[in-house]
Design a protein around this motif. Structure first.
Motif, mmCIF file in Angstrom:
data_model
loop_
_atom_site.group_PDB
_atom_site.id
_atom_site.type_symbol
_atom_site.label_atom_id
_atom_site.label_comp_id
_atom_site.label_asym_id
_atom_site.label_seq_id
_atom_site.Cartn_x
_atom_site.Cartn_y
_atom_site.Cartn_z
ATOM 1 N N CYS A 464 0.844 -1.187 0.000
ATOM 2 C CA CYS A 464 0.000 0.000 0.000
ATOM 3 C C CYS A 464 0.882 1.241 0.000
ATOM 4 O O CYS A 464 1.807 1.363 0.812
ATOM 5 C CB CYS A 464 -0.912 -0.015 1.226
ATOM 6 S SG CYS A 464 -1.868 1.497 1.442
ATOM 7 N N ASN A 502 -7.083 2.161 3.816
ATOM 8 C CA ASN A 502 -7.105 2.120 2.356
ATOM 9 C C ASN A 502 -6.628 0.794 1.782
ATOM 10 O O ASN A 502 -6.531 0.648 0.561
ATOM 11 C CB ASN A 502 -6.221 3.244 1.793
ATOM 12 C CG ASN A 502 -6.741 4.617 2.158
ATOM 13 O OD1 ASN A 502 -7.937 4.859 2.085
ATOM 14 N ND2 ASN A 502 -5.854 5.506 2.577
ATOM 15 N N CYS A 503 -6.266 -0.169 2.635
ATOM 16 C CA CYS A 503 -5.678 -1.408 2.122
ATOM 17 C C CYS A 503 -6.116 -2.594 2.964
ATOM 18 O O CYS A 503 -6.895 -2.461 3.909
ATOM 19 C CB CYS A 503 -4.152 -1.293 2.096
ATOM 20 S SG CYS A 503 -3.422 -1.131 3.744
ATOM 21 N N LYS A 508 -2.238 -3.525 -1.305
ATOM 22 C CA LYS A 508 -3.347 -3.116 -2.159
ATOM 23 C C LYS A 508 -2.955 -3.345 -3.610
ATOM 24 O O LYS A 508 -2.029 -2.727 -4.121
ATOM 25 C CB LYS A 508 -3.685 -1.646 -1.932
ATOM 26 C CG LYS A 508 -4.938 -1.195 -2.669
ATOM 27 C CD LYS A 508 -5.331 0.210 -2.272
ATOM 28 C CE LYS A 508 -6.646 0.620 -2.953
ATOM 29 N NZ LYS A 508 -7.064 1.975 -2.543
#
Length: 572
Positions: A464, A502-503, A508
């Motif tokens: 990420c 976010n991951c 990610k």
């Protein structure tokens, strides 16, 4: 204004004129404008002419004999959930309030808004009755309800609003044929499955698993190569969810004893559609359903996005530019072989070339490519498809997989007679690909003279970009033991995963790791001499072709992934 002019107006507009709330001319103009803007007359009168909405509601109640209800007394959480889509509520300015038996009561501010009642009845299968409410209060509660529905959909990721609103799922028949007696109760199932499919797309999942067990039921996504549980629906819904998925993918809903295959297409927008390859499997406690997500845009991503090192990319492009020969891509299931092949086919897909593919199954539809779905049940296997291709003036041929000697021999013959052939095998390395074909019975001379390039590949999770940190705690001697050189360590940017919103666990997306080996004269000599995989592997290293682990170390040194991840997907 005379009675004749008033009589030309509709019931509510005429009554409003009689009550002195507006003139006949203004009433006629309001009717025209409301029809032109496709909004209920009452909404137009309140929003545009700023009339007293409470007084209009009282007049409408008297004119049509409909009871007037105080909608402000209703709690959003008590409204029927999952029956009517947000778009339908916004379109008709009508909100379902409650249900009594087989009747759904709809809040409207305009009793003449019959289109709302009819369309909601059509979508829900429930008889509808109008409940008259004051316009301003209705607008306020509709806005609150729409916002609450949007909050429920936050798990769908960053899907564009216009894409979400235009979603269309096809591939099966309407639920009403098989589940008419319980169609309303099935609506939450429909909404749940649609949300799961969209959620999986936005999270970048490659597979969705619907799994029944003795005392539980779970849904898992395979994201970046790792399976993880996302939700555990009630166990008693497992049969209905399997039935819904089978209907969507045009399977036999009554057959639960044998595996079935199907396909679903989800149109996210006018220009984007996602296909799902669906398979059911009878298990001890019900049918397990697995969906493979097939995104046609993955074939359009371009070779630069796949993760090839510059020299590896040049070798692949050079092999694709040749008029004949064979390119083999190898690796385990889920290692990205199909995307590599489709990327190559996409580069070759020009009007002057005739391209044919034999696949099992066809995963991604490509305009301009003649794709054949092999079907062993009717005798259409890879070998038979290849024979047919050779009678159709091909330039480029793709074989989904070389599984037997017959297919291998025909593919090699095609590669030797002026055709470019691309195919896959299931082996662990480039050297093992050669020995696998030799062990199948392919003559060494044919193999050495037809194969141009072998690509072995894996997919590693990408770090990420938001949360990774330097891996300063790894001793230098450990890095050297992993295969790094002193030169690499001098400029290496080795990072480690942390994890953030976010991951997933610090990763990610994924990046390809490749071993690209060109069949040089010396390697061809070893093939002719029936050299084993170890000998061929050693010769490839001496000629400067990196193996998977060496290529993976470059990704680690560039800060793209971690040592833990490359140790998971490659072997030293």
């Amino acid at each position: 204004m005379n009675e004749r002019a008033i009589g030309q107006l509709s019931g509510l507009a005429g009554r409003l004129v009689v009550e002195g709330l507006l003139s006949a001319e203004r009433a006629k103009e309001a009717q025209r404008e409301a029809a032109y803007e496709r909004v209920p007359l009452v909404k137009y009168l309140v929003d545009k002419l700023d009339l007293d909405s409470q007084r209009i509601a009282e007049v409408a109640s008297m004119e049509f004999g409909v009871p007037l209800l105080d909608i402000t007394a209703f709690n959003l959480t008590t409204l029927p959930d999952g029956l009517v889509d947000v778009n339908l509520v916004s379109k008709h300015h009508a909100l379902p309030l409650f249900r009594r038996g087989n009747r759904l009561f709809i809040a409207v501010s305009d009793p003449t808004n019959l289109a709302a009642l009819d369309e909601i009845k059509f979508h829900t299968g429930i008889n509808t009755d109008a409940v008259l409410v004051e316009e301003r209060a209705l607008s306020k509660i509709i806005a609150q309800w729409v916002e609450s529905q949007d909050n429920l959909s936050e798990g769908l990721g960053d899907l564009e609003t216009e894409d979400f609103e235009n979603i269309d799922i096809s591939g099966g028949e309407d639920l009403s044929k098989e589940e008419n007696t319980d169609s309303v109760d099935e609506t939450p199932i429909v909404r749940f499955i649609n949300k799961v499919l969209i959620d999986a797309i936005k999270q970048g999942a490659s597979d969705i698993h619907f799994e029944p067990y003795e005392k539980s039921y779970r849904v898992r996504f395979r994201t970046d190569g790792i399976l993880r549980e996302v939700v555990k629906p009630p166990k008693n819904l497992s049969a209905r969810m399997a039935a819904r998925l089978k209907i969507m993918s045009q399977m036999d809903i009554s057959e639960r004893r044998v595996p079935q295959d199907g396909r679903i297409q989800m149109k996210l927008s006018r220009n984007r559609a996602i296909d799902f390859r669906v398979n059911t499997l009878p298990t001890l406690f019900g049918e397990k359903v697995v969906l493979r997500i097939l995104d046609p845009s993955s074939a359009q991503m371009g070779i630069d996005a796949l993760g090839y090192e510059e020299d590896q990319k040049e070798m692949y492009l050079h092999a694709l530019s040749k008029p004949q020969g064979m390119i083999l891509v190898t690796g385990p299931t889920g290692s990205g072989k199909t995307v590599s092949l489709y990327t190559g086919i996409n580069l070759l897909n020009q009007p002057e070339r005739n391209i044919s593919t034999a696949e099992d199954p066809v995963e991604i539809n490509m305009e301009g490519v003649n794709q054949v779905h092999v079907n062993a049940k009717v005798g259409l296997n890879f070998a038979e498809a290849l024979r047919s291709f050779l009678r159709q003036d091909p330039d480029v041929i793709m074989v989904g997989e070389i599984r037997d000697l017959e297919t291998a021999e025909i593919a090699i013959k095609a590669a030797q007679t002026g055709h470019l052939v691309l195919s896959t095998l299931h082996t662990n390395s480039a050297a093992e690909t050669v020995t696998r074909l030799l062990n199948m019975g392919v003559p060494s001379f044919n193999l050495a003279t037809s194969v141009n390039l072998i690509i072995a590949q894996r997919l590693a999770r990408r770090l990420c970009k938001e949360c990774n940190v330097p891996a300063d705690d790894i001793p230098k001697d450990v890095l050297l033991e992993h295969g790094f050189t002193e030169e690499q360590l001098a400029t290496a940017n080795i990072r480690k995963a942390v994890g953030c919103d976010n991951c997933t666990d610090g990763y990610k997306g994924r990046v390809g790791i490749y071993e690209v080996v060109r069949i040089t004269p010396s390697i061809a000599q070893m093939i002719l001499a029936h050299g084993n995989a170890m000998d061929i592997h050693k010769q490839a290293r001496e000629e400067g072709f990196r193996d998977l682990h060496q290529s993976a170390l470059i990704k680690v040194a560039n800060g793209m992934t971690t040592l833990e991840e490359i140790n998971r997907v490659t072997t030293d």
